[in-house]
Design an enzyme around this catalytic site. Structure first.
Site, PDB file in Angstrom:
ATOM      1  N   CYS A  49      80.251 -34.351 -28.051  1.00  0.00           N
ATOM      2  CA  CYS A  49      80.524 -32.985 -27.569  1.00  0.00           C
ATOM      3  C   CYS A  49      79.718 -32.778 -26.282  1.00  0.00           C
ATOM      4  O   CYS A  49      79.358 -33.762 -25.624  1.00  0.00           O
ATOM      5  CB  CYS A  49      80.225 -31.940 -28.640  1.00  0.00           C
ATOM      6  SG  CYS A  49      78.511 -31.874 -29.205  1.00  0.00           S
ATOM      7  N   ASP A  70      83.783 -24.547 -28.796  1.00  0.00           N
ATOM      8  CA  ASP A  70      82.322 -24.614 -28.695  1.00  0.00           C
ATOM      9  C   ASP A  70      81.747 -23.355 -29.355  1.00  0.00           C
ATOM     10  O   ASP A  70      81.985 -22.240 -28.881  1.00  0.00           O
ATOM     11  CB  ASP A  70      81.943 -24.672 -27.213  1.00  0.00           C
ATOM     12  CG  ASP A  70      80.455 -24.863 -27.000  1.00  0.00           C
ATOM     13  OD1 ASP A  70      79.684 -24.646 -27.956  1.00  0.00           O
ATOM     14  OD2 ASP A  70      80.067 -25.227 -25.882  1.00  0.00           O
ATOM     15  N   ARG A 113      78.552 -29.299 -32.413  1.00  0.00           N
ATOM     16  CA  ARG A 113      79.756 -29.884 -33.016  1.00  0.00           C
ATOM     17  C   ARG A 113      79.600 -31.351 -33.404  1.00  0.00           C
ATOM     18  O   ARG A 113      79.902 -31.724 -34.553  1.00  0.00           O
ATOM     19  CB  ARG A 113      80.950 -29.736 -32.053  1.00  0.00           C
ATOM     20  CG  ARG A 113      81.380 -28.297 -31.851  1.00  0.00           C
ATOM     21  CD  ARG A 113      82.308 -28.130 -30.652  1.00  0.00           C
ATOM     22  NE  ARG A 113      81.616 -28.393 -29.388  1.00  0.00           N
ATOM     23  CZ  ARG A 113      82.175 -28.382 -28.198  1.00  0.00           C
ATOM     24  NH1 ARG A 113      83.466 -28.156 -28.090  1.00  0.00           N
ATOM     25  NH2 ARG A 113      81.458 -28.599 -27.108  1.00  0.00           N
TER      26      ARG A 113
HETATM   27  P1  4NP Z   1      77.895 -28.509 -28.518  1.00  0.00           P
HETATM   28  O1  4NP Z   1      77.531 -27.001 -28.103  1.00  0.00           O
HETATM   29  O2  4NP Z   1      78.544 -29.160 -27.310  1.00  0.00           O
HETATM   30  O3  4NP Z   1      78.868 -28.359 -29.656  1.00  0.00           O
HETATM   31  O4  4NP Z   1      76.597 -29.172 -28.911  1.00  0.00           O
HETATM   32  C1  4NP Z   1      76.732 -26.725 -26.990  1.00  0.00           C
HETATM   33  C2  4NP Z   1      75.372 -26.651 -27.143  1.00  0.00           C
HETATM   34  C3  4NP Z   1      74.567 -26.367 -26.046  1.00  0.00           C
HETATM   35  C4  4NP Z   1      75.141 -26.163 -24.809  1.00  0.00           C
HETATM   36  C5  4NP Z   1      76.507 -26.253 -24.662  1.00  0.00           C
HETATM   37  C6  4NP Z   1      77.310 -26.536 -25.751  1.00  0.00           C
HETATM   38  N1  4NP Z   1      74.323 -25.855 -23.691  1.00  0.00           N
HETATM   39  O5  4NP Z   1      74.872 -25.614 -22.602  1.00  0.00           O
HETATM   40  O6  4NP Z   1      73.095 -25.844 -23.817  1.00  0.00           O
END
Ligand code: 4NP
Length: 152
Positions: free
Chosen positions: A9, A123, A15
């Site tokens: 992800c 997300d 995720r």
């Molecule tokens: P993930 O969610 O891609 O599902 O882990 C996110 C977690 C943190 C960030 C973006 C998406 N961030 O920009 O810090």
């Protein structure tokens, strides 16, 4: 033969740690090696998000052994299947592929549930706990199908 599967992800805290934990729970470690990574470097060495830890725990899974890491081009050498959560992740990972064979390893995880529809796992980072529950259920459905294929 053992299959190496990588879940990807953006942050590797919401995720893909859930996808890693869920797929591991459905297969023997003799059948599959599962890891996860993020296309971004914001959360390297971080624990999964507390909301992912909570929803996993609610479903009987402990994902607190995981730490964030960034996807790298060398991952194409180690992994047979690379499941990405959304179309942004897909484009970011494909941009590091060195061959058609590498590109063919990369799949949108929800295409296992909705073939050819290119649906994103949303997300959940900016939202509340319910978003994490929704993501858990989507990933559980996809991983059930992936596990059946890897066991066949
Ligand atoms: P993930 O969610 O891609 O599902 O882990 C996110 C977690 C943190 C960030 C973006 C998406 N961030 O920009 O810090």
């Amino acid at each position: 033969m053992k299959t190496n599967v990588l879940m990807v992800c953006l942050g590797n805290i919401c995720r893909s740690p859930l996808a890693e934990g869920i797929l591991k729970s459905k297969l023997s470690s003799d059948t599959v090696y599962v890891d996860s990574a993020g296309t971004g470097d914001y959360h390297v060495n971080d624990l999964p998000d507390s909301r992912s830890i909570a929803v996993a725990k609610k479903h009987g899974l402990d994902i607190t052994d995981q730490r964030g890491r960034q996807f790298k081009a060398e991952d194409f050498k180690k992994f047979d299947l690379i499941y990405v959560m959304d179309n942004f992740n897909y484009n970011d990972v494909i941009s590091l592929a060195a061959s058609i064979e590498d590109q063919e390893k990369v799949k949108l995880i929800l295409n296992e549930v909705f073939p050819g529809e290119n649906v994103d796992v949303p997300d959940p980072y900016q939202g509340g706990q319910q978003g994490f529950e929704n993501v858990y259920n989507m990933l559980d459905e996809a991983c059930t199908i992936i596990a059946k294929k890897l066991n066949a």
